[in-house]
Design a protein around this motif. Structure first.
Motif, mmCIF file in Angstrom:
data_model
loop_
_atom_site.group_PDB
_atom_site.id
_atom_site.type_symbol
_atom_site.label_atom_id
_atom_site.label_comp_id
_atom_site.label_asym_id
_atom_site.label_seq_id
_atom_site.Cartn_x
_atom_site.Cartn_y
_atom_site.Cartn_z
ATOM 1 N N PRO A 1 43.433 34.092 46.595
ATOM 2 C CA PRO A 1 42.497 36.124 46.283
ATOM 3 C C PRO A 1 41.292 35.442 45.844
ATOM 4 N N TYR A 2 40.916 34.750 46.306
ATOM 5 C CA TYR A 2 39.281 34.495 46.412
ATOM 6 C C TYR A 2 38.867 35.071 47.523
ATOM 7 N N PHE A 3 39.704 34.807 48.993
ATOM 8 C CA PHE A 3 39.232 35.138 50.054
ATOM 9 C C PHE A 3 38.721 36.693 50.629
ATOM 10 N N SER A 4 37.926 36.311 51.233
ATOM 11 C CA SER A 4 37.135 37.822 51.231
ATOM 12 C C SER A 4 36.222 37.573 52.873
ATOM 13 N N LEU A 5 35.752 38.405 53.717
ATOM 14 C CA LEU A 5 35.170 38.684 54.629
ATOM 15 C C LEU A 5 33.575 38.485 54.321
ATOM 16 N N SER A 6 33.044 37.990 55.751
ATOM 17 C CA SER A 6 31.845 38.379 55.128
ATOM 18 C C SER A 6 31.202 40.227 54.385
ATOM 19 N N GLY A 7 30.812 39.939 53.406
ATOM 20 C CA GLY A 7 30.355 41.710 53.080
ATOM 21 C C GLY A 7 31.572 42.236 52.247
ATOM 22 N N ALA A 8 32.229 41.805 52.273
ATOM 23 C CA ALA A 8 33.651 42.654 51.950
ATOM 24 C C ALA A 8 34.462 41.980 50.700
ATOM 25 N N GLU A 9 34.935 42.215 49.705
ATOM 26 C CA GLU A 9 35.540 41.923 48.453
ATOM 27 C C GLU A 9 36.237 41.330 49.061
ATOM 28 N N SER A 10 36.689 40.201 47.518
ATOM 29 C CA SER A 10 37.759 39.387 47.227
ATOM 30 C C SER A 10 38.843 40.415 46.541
ATOM 31 N N ASN A 11 40.193 39.457 46.619
ATOM 32 C CA ASN A 11 41.484 40.336 46.153
ATOM 33 C C ASN A 11 40.942 40.005 44.233
ATOM 34 N N THR A 12 40.516 38.915 43.947
ATOM 35 C CA THR A 12 40.138 38.756 42.605
ATOM 36 C C THR A 12 38.817 39.479 42.437
ATOM 37 N N ASP A 13 38.053 40.126 43.149
ATOM 38 C CA ASP A 13 36.514 40.533 42.909
ATOM 39 C C ASP A 13 37.404 42.442 42.403
ATOM 40 N N CYS A 14 38.326 42.788 43.200
ATOM 41 C CA CYS A 14 38.662 44.075 43.637
ATOM 42 C C CYS A 14 39.225 44.404 42.143
ATOM 43 N N GLN A 15 40.345 43.227 42.027
ATOM 44 C CA GLN A 15 41.146 43.721 40.722
ATOM 45 C C GLN A 15 39.968 43.376 39.269
ATOM 46 N N LYS A 16 39.393 42.619 38.884
ATOM 47 C CA LYS A 16 38.193 43.262 37.597
ATOM 48 C C LYS A 16 38.283 44.274 37.904
ATOM 49 N N ARG A 17 37.047 44.635 38.888
ATOM 50 C CA ARG A 17 36.292 46.617 39.094
ATOM 51 C C ARG A 17 37.812 46.822 38.274
ATOM 52 N N ALA A 18 39.030 47.316 39.195
ATOM 53 C CA ALA A 18 39.411 47.937 38.785
ATOM 54 C C ALA A 18 40.238 47.738 37.488
ATOM 55 N N VAL A 19 40.454 47.012 37.565
ATOM 56 C CA VAL A 19 41.127 46.658 36.113
ATOM 57 C C VAL A 19 40.200 46.389 34.371
ATOM 58 N N LYS A 20 38.926 46.928 34.963
ATOM 59 C CA LYS A 20 38.337 47.232 33.985
ATOM 60 C C LYS A 20 38.321 48.391 33.813
ATOM 61 N N VAL A 21 37.903 48.916 34.771
ATOM 62 C CA VAL A 21 38.409 50.729 34.756
ATOM 63 C C VAL A 21 39.817 51.009 34.179
ATOM 64 N N LEU A 22 40.894 50.294 34.173
ATOM 65 C CA LEU A 22 41.970 50.851 33.642
ATOM 66 C C LEU A 22 42.210 50.583 32.067
ATOM 67 N N GLN A 23 42.100 49.358 31.801
ATOM 68 C CA GLN A 23 41.157 48.866 29.712
ATOM 69 C C GLN A 23 40.606 49.872 29.929
ATOM 70 N N GLU A 24 39.499 50.585 30.598
ATOM 71 C CA GLU A 24 38.505 51.879 29.872
ATOM 72 C C GLU A 24 39.304 53.332 29.460
ATOM 73 N N ILE A 25 40.103 53.497 31.059
ATOM 74 C CA ILE A 25 40.467 54.301 30.839
ATOM 75 C C ILE A 25 42.271 54.671 29.798
ATOM 76 N N LEU A 26 42.241 53.356 29.487
ATOM 77 C CA LEU A 26 43.629 53.234 28.001
ATOM 78 C C LEU A 26 42.953 53.463 27.076
ATOM 79 N N ASN A 27 41.463 53.195 27.013
ATOM 80 C CA ASN A 27 41.071 53.426 25.640
ATOM 81 C C ASN A 27 40.474 54.867 25.321
ATOM 82 N N VAL A 28 39.867 54.961 26.501
ATOM 83 C CA VAL A 28 39.497 56.976 26.393
ATOM 84 C C VAL A 28 40.309 57.583 26.546
ATOM 85 N N TYR A 29 41.420 57.178 27.431
ATOM 86 C CA TYR A 29 42.607 57.862 27.527
ATOM 87 C C TYR A 29 43.937 58.218 26.419
#
Length: 189
Positions: free
Chosen positions: A104-132
């Motif tokens: 999950p930490y693998f990424s091509l140069s200049g790209a995003e790993s699964n770990t990075d993407c998941q952190k970014r996305a879950v943060k948004v999802l948790q905010e959505i769950l709070n706001v709505y």
């Protein structure tokens, strides 16, 4: 009162072009109307989406039904597999996906790993769950980021799950505060 998140994976889009601006094929547009019909009786409160055109177009019919605009959230964009905005072919993408789910930490140069993407996305999802909290929210999304968000809550959502999803696809996630209670697939081919 539970919160319902409807993950709507976008419909079929052209095989070439820029990741952000590729729209939908004729079938993708037809399926977007079917998504609207399928969600018509779900009492949707708000429609959010990735900034990518194909996601916005896939959830626009349901937003129109409830008399609202689609709210675009930049951090709901698809995982960045390369440092460029051009679409990768399925032949190029599959080995990259396999390696990314093995490491999950693998990424091509200049790209995003699964770990990075998941952190970014879950943060948004948790905010959505709070706001709505206690509401019904449609999220226009993409295959990999959807799988990573769902995978944060359960190991059932892995590469095998991603490879079995369709374009479009719909999963209703039921939450009690921040805890996932149930996931139900709503889209039927």
């Amino acid at each position: 009162m539970d919160t319902y998140i409807y993950m709507v994976r976008h419909g079929e889009s052209p095989k070439e072009g820029d990741e952000r601006t590729r729209g939908l094929t004729a079938k993708g547009y037809e399926d977007a109307l079917l998504i609207g019909e399928l969600l018509r009786n779900e009492e949707i409160d708000v429609v959010l989406s990735s900034p990518y055109k194909r996601s916005i177009l896939s959830v626009q019919p349901i937003a129109k039904q409830i008399g609202q605009e689609v709210i675009v959230i930049d951090n709901l964009k698809e995982r960045m597999f390369t440092g460029e905005n051009n679409r990768m072919s399925d032949k190029e993408l599959l080995p990259l996906l396999k390696k990314s789910f093995e490491d999950p930490y693998f990424s091509l140069s200049g790209a995003e790993s699964n770990t990075d993407c998941q952190k970014r996305a879950v943060k948004v999802l948790q905010e959505i769950l709070n706001v709505y909290k206690g509401r019904r929210v449609v999220v226009g999304t993409h295959g990999a980021i959807m799988t990573l968000m769902m995978g944060f809550y359960s190991p059932d959502y892995s590469l095998d799950f991603l490879l079995q999803t369709t374009k479009p696809d719909i999963y209703r996630m039921q939450f009690n505060v921040q805890q996932l209670v149930e996931v139900k697939k709503l889209w039927k081919e």
